[in-house]
Motif scaffolding. Sequence first.
Motif, PDB file in Angstrom:
ATOM      1  N   ARG A  72     -27.608   1.598 -12.476  1.00  0.00           N
ATOM      2  CA  ARG A  72     -28.334   0.357 -12.792  1.00  0.00           C
ATOM      3  C   ARG A  72     -27.916  -0.214 -14.141  1.00  0.00           C
ATOM      4  O   ARG A  72     -27.757  -1.415 -14.292  1.00  0.00           O
ATOM      5  CB  ARG A  72     -29.835   0.595 -12.736  1.00  0.00           C
ATOM      6  N   ARG A  73     -27.745   0.664 -15.126  1.00  0.00           N
ATOM      7  CA  ARG A  73     -27.335   0.202 -16.462  1.00  0.00           C
ATOM      8  C   ARG A  73     -25.950  -0.452 -16.394  1.00  0.00           C
ATOM      9  O   ARG A  73     -25.736  -1.551 -16.913  1.00  0.00           O
ATOM     10  CB  ARG A  73     -27.342   1.375 -17.451  1.00  0.00           C
ATOM     11  N   THR A  74     -25.008   0.197 -15.730  1.00  0.00           N
ATOM     12  CA  THR A  74     -23.653  -0.333 -15.626  1.00  0.00           C
ATOM     13  C   THR A  74     -23.630  -1.635 -14.840  1.00  0.00           C
ATOM     14  O   THR A  74     -22.968  -2.597 -15.247  1.00  0.00           O
ATOM     15  CB  THR A  74     -22.714   0.705 -14.974  1.00  0.00           C
ATOM     16  N   MET A  78     -22.519  -5.401 -16.189  1.00  0.00           N
ATOM     17  CA  MET A  78     -21.446  -6.155 -15.534  1.00  0.00           C
ATOM     18  C   MET A  78     -21.954  -7.433 -14.863  1.00  0.00           C
ATOM     19  O   MET A  78     -21.175  -8.160 -14.255  1.00  0.00           O
ATOM     20  CB  MET A  78     -20.748  -5.270 -14.504  1.00  0.00           C
ATOM     21  N   GLY A  79     -23.257  -7.688 -14.942  1.00  0.00           N
ATOM     22  CA  GLY A  79     -23.823  -8.884 -14.328  1.00  0.00           C
ATOM     23  C   GLY A  79     -23.875  -8.841 -12.812  1.00  0.00           C
ATOM     24  O   GLY A  79     -23.850  -9.878 -12.156  1.00  0.00           O
ATOM     25  N   LEU A  80     -23.985  -7.627 -12.246  1.00  0.00           N
ATOM     26  CA  LEU A  80     -23.970  -7.477 -10.791  1.00  0.00           C
ATOM     27  C   LEU A  80     -25.363  -7.472 -10.166  1.00  0.00           C
ATOM     28  O   LEU A  80     -25.488  -7.372  -8.954  1.00  0.00           O
ATOM     29  CB  LEU A  80     -23.223  -6.197 -10.405  1.00  0.00           C
ATOM     30  N   GLY A  81     -26.403  -7.535 -10.967  1.00  0.00           N
ATOM     31  CA  GLY A  81     -27.757  -7.552 -10.429  1.00  0.00           C
ATOM     32  C   GLY A  81     -28.328  -6.166 -10.254  1.00  0.00           C
ATOM     33  O   GLY A  81     -27.749  -5.168 -10.684  1.00  0.00           O
ATOM     34  N   ASP A  82     -29.492  -6.118  -9.592  1.00  0.00           N
ATOM     35  CA  ASP A  82     -30.190  -4.839  -9.464  1.00  0.00           C
ATOM     36  C   ASP A  82     -30.534  -4.477  -8.024  1.00  0.00           C
ATOM     37  O   ASP A  82     -31.376  -3.633  -7.767  1.00  0.00           O
ATOM     38  CB  ASP A  82     -31.448  -4.833 -10.321  1.00  0.00           C
ATOM     39  N   ASP A  83     -29.883  -5.097  -7.064  1.00  0.00           N
ATOM     40  CA  ASP A  83     -30.096  -4.765  -5.650  1.00  0.00           C
ATOM     41  C   ASP A  83     -29.084  -3.675  -5.288  1.00  0.00           C
ATOM     42  O   ASP A  83     -28.001  -3.950  -4.785  1.00  0.00           O
ATOM     43  CB  ASP A  83     -29.917  -6.016  -4.785  1.00  0.00           C
ATOM     44  N   ILE A  84     -29.449  -2.428  -5.599  1.00  0.00           N
ATOM     45  CA  ILE A  84     -28.505  -1.313  -5.531  1.00  0.00           C
ATOM     46  C   ILE A  84     -29.116  -0.192  -4.699  1.00  0.00           C
ATOM     47  O   ILE A  84     -30.295   0.124  -4.848  1.00  0.00           O
ATOM     48  CB  ILE A  84     -28.177  -0.799  -6.946  1.00  0.00           C
ATOM     49  N   TYR A  85     -28.303   0.405  -3.854  1.00  0.00           N
ATOM     50  CA  TYR A  85     -28.817   1.467  -3.006  1.00  0.00           C
ATOM     51  C   TYR A  85     -27.725   2.479  -2.674  1.00  0.00           C
ATOM     52  O   TYR A  85     -26.540   2.195  -2.773  1.00  0.00           O
ATOM     53  CB  TYR A  85     -29.422   0.893  -1.722  1.00  0.00           C
ATOM     54  N   ALA A  86     -28.184   3.670  -2.309  1.00  0.00           N
ATOM     55  CA  ALA A  86     -27.294   4.686  -1.746  1.00  0.00           C
ATOM     56  C   ALA A  86     -27.300   4.484  -0.241  1.00  0.00           C
ATOM     57  O   ALA A  86     -28.278   3.995   0.329  1.00  0.00           O
ATOM     58  CB  ALA A  86     -27.791   6.080  -2.112  1.00  0.00           C
ATOM     59  N   ILE A 105     -23.736  -2.025  -4.223  1.00  0.00           N
ATOM     60  CA  ILE A 105     -24.374  -3.041  -5.055  1.00  0.00           C
ATOM     61  C   ILE A 105     -24.337  -4.313  -4.212  1.00  0.00           C
ATOM     62  O   ILE A 105     -23.261  -4.885  -3.993  1.00  0.00           O
ATOM     63  CB  ILE A 105     -23.627  -3.223  -6.389  1.00  0.00           C
ATOM     64  N   ARG A 106     -25.502  -4.711  -3.690  1.00  0.00           N
ATOM     65  CA  ARG A 106     -25.579  -5.865  -2.791  1.00  0.00           C
ATOM     66  C   ARG A 106     -25.712  -7.148  -3.610  1.00  0.00           C
ATOM     67  O   ARG A 106     -26.540  -7.239  -4.508  1.00  0.00           O
ATOM     68  CB  ARG A 106     -26.778  -5.716  -1.849  1.00  0.00           C
ATOM     69  N   VAL A 107     -24.867  -8.136  -3.275  1.00  0.00           N
ATOM     70  CA  VAL A 107     -24.892  -9.431  -3.952  1.00  0.00           C
ATOM     71  C   VAL A 107     -24.977 -10.534  -2.904  1.00  0.00           C
ATOM     72  O   VAL A 107     -24.674 -10.320  -1.731  1.00  0.00           O
ATOM     73  CB  VAL A 107     -23.647  -9.628  -4.856  1.00  0.00           C
ATOM     74  N   SER A 108     -25.366 -11.710  -3.334  1.00  0.00           N
ATOM     75  CA  SER A 108     -25.450 -12.855  -2.430  1.00  0.00           C
ATOM     76  C   SER A 108     -24.053 -13.251  -1.962  1.00  0.00           C
ATOM     77  O   SER A 108     -23.056 -12.938  -2.625  1.00  0.00           O
ATOM     78  CB  SER A 108     -26.094 -14.041  -3.146  1.00  0.00           C
ATOM     79  N   PRO A 109     -23.958 -13.958  -0.845  1.00  0.00           N
ATOM     80  CA  PRO A 109     -22.639 -14.428  -0.401  1.00  0.00           C
ATOM     81  C   PRO A 109     -21.916 -15.263  -1.471  1.00  0.00           C
ATOM     82  O   PRO A 109     -20.708 -15.109  -1.653  1.00  0.00           O
ATOM     83  CB  PRO A 109     -22.963 -15.247   0.847  1.00  0.00           C
ATOM     84  N   ALA A 110     -22.637 -16.100  -2.196  1.00  0.00           N
ATOM     85  CA  ALA A 110     -22.005 -16.918  -3.239  1.00  0.00           C
ATOM     86  C   ALA A 110     -21.464 -16.052  -4.373  1.00  0.00           C
ATOM     87  O   ALA A 110     -20.346 -16.265  -4.847  1.00  0.00           O
ATOM     88  CB  ALA A 110     -23.009 -17.939  -3.780  1.00  0.00           C
ATOM     89  N   GLN A 111     -22.242 -15.058  -4.819  1.00  0.00           N
ATOM     90  CA  GLN A 111     -21.761 -14.174  -5.883  1.00  0.00           C
ATOM     91  C   GLN A 111     -20.600 -13.324  -5.382  1.00  0.00           C
ATOM     92  O   GLN A 111     -19.640 -13.079  -6.122  1.00  0.00           O
ATOM     93  CB  GLN A 111     -22.881 -13.282  -6.414  1.00  0.00           C
ATOM     94  N   PHE A 112     -20.641 -12.902  -4.124  1.00  0.00           N
ATOM     95  CA  PHE A 112     -19.545 -12.124  -3.551  1.00  0.00           C
ATOM     96  C   PHE A 112     -18.249 -12.933  -3.596  1.00  0.00           C
ATOM     97  O   PHE A 112     -17.207 -12.420  -4.004  1.00  0.00           O
ATOM     98  CB  PHE A 112     -19.878 -11.715  -2.106  1.00  0.00           C
ATOM     99  N   ASP A 113     -18.317 -14.201  -3.206  1.00  0.00           N
ATOM    100  CA  ASP A 113     -17.131 -15.061  -3.239  1.00  0.00           C
ATOM    101  C   ASP A 113     -16.567 -15.170  -4.652  1.00  0.00           C
ATOM    102  O   ASP A 113     -15.351 -15.110  -4.854  1.00  0.00           O
ATOM    103  CB  ASP A 113     -17.451 -16.450  -2.693  1.00  0.00           C
TER     104      ASP A 113
END
Length: 188
Positions: A72-74, A78-86, A105-113
């Motif tokens: 979560r800290r990393t 890096m500005g990747l958000g906090d929607d993180i899971y194993a 690390i799950r990101v929105s489609p726009a951030q993924f692009d």
Amino acid sequence: GSRSAWAAQSHAGAGGAGRCRCQCKTGDGTVAADWAVGDLSGSVPYGLPRPGLLVPQGLSPATFDRMSATVRRTAAEMGLGDDIYAMGSRVGGTATATSDIDIAIRVSPAQFDMLIERAFARARGSALNTRAMAIERGRIHTGEAGLRGLRDQIEVQTGFRAQVSVIRAGSMFDNGPQTPLAFTFKRK
């Protein structure tokens, strides 16, 4: 070790946003987690994420806490958000002695692009094939995502090989089983 029994319930609202609640019954009591599921509207539907074991197979709650805090800290730095899971076999309870631990690390489609453009800005030759596959599957692997250092930390903390990926919300890799990286376990 013994298998833990688990139960979970998802309450999704419009656009797939909502909350999930997961409980894991162990010999010491029941451990519960409650997490938000981000807005998945506008993403490709491969099925809703499924909850997994509260603590990935082979990890102690303390080790999972430490790993979760590191990830979560990393990700925040890096500005990747906090929607993180194993995810994967350690979360589904089907891991073998040689199974790795998969972190998404799950990101929105726009951030993924945006991340695709940054990760593959100088892509040439076979790297263009890797880029096309990342776009098609909705997953940027550890190296391309600049997460090798984080992967190495996870491997030291857990003693398992690790894969850390950035996942586009709603992609084929966003379907579970999933365990959120929450690092404060409370007993009921």
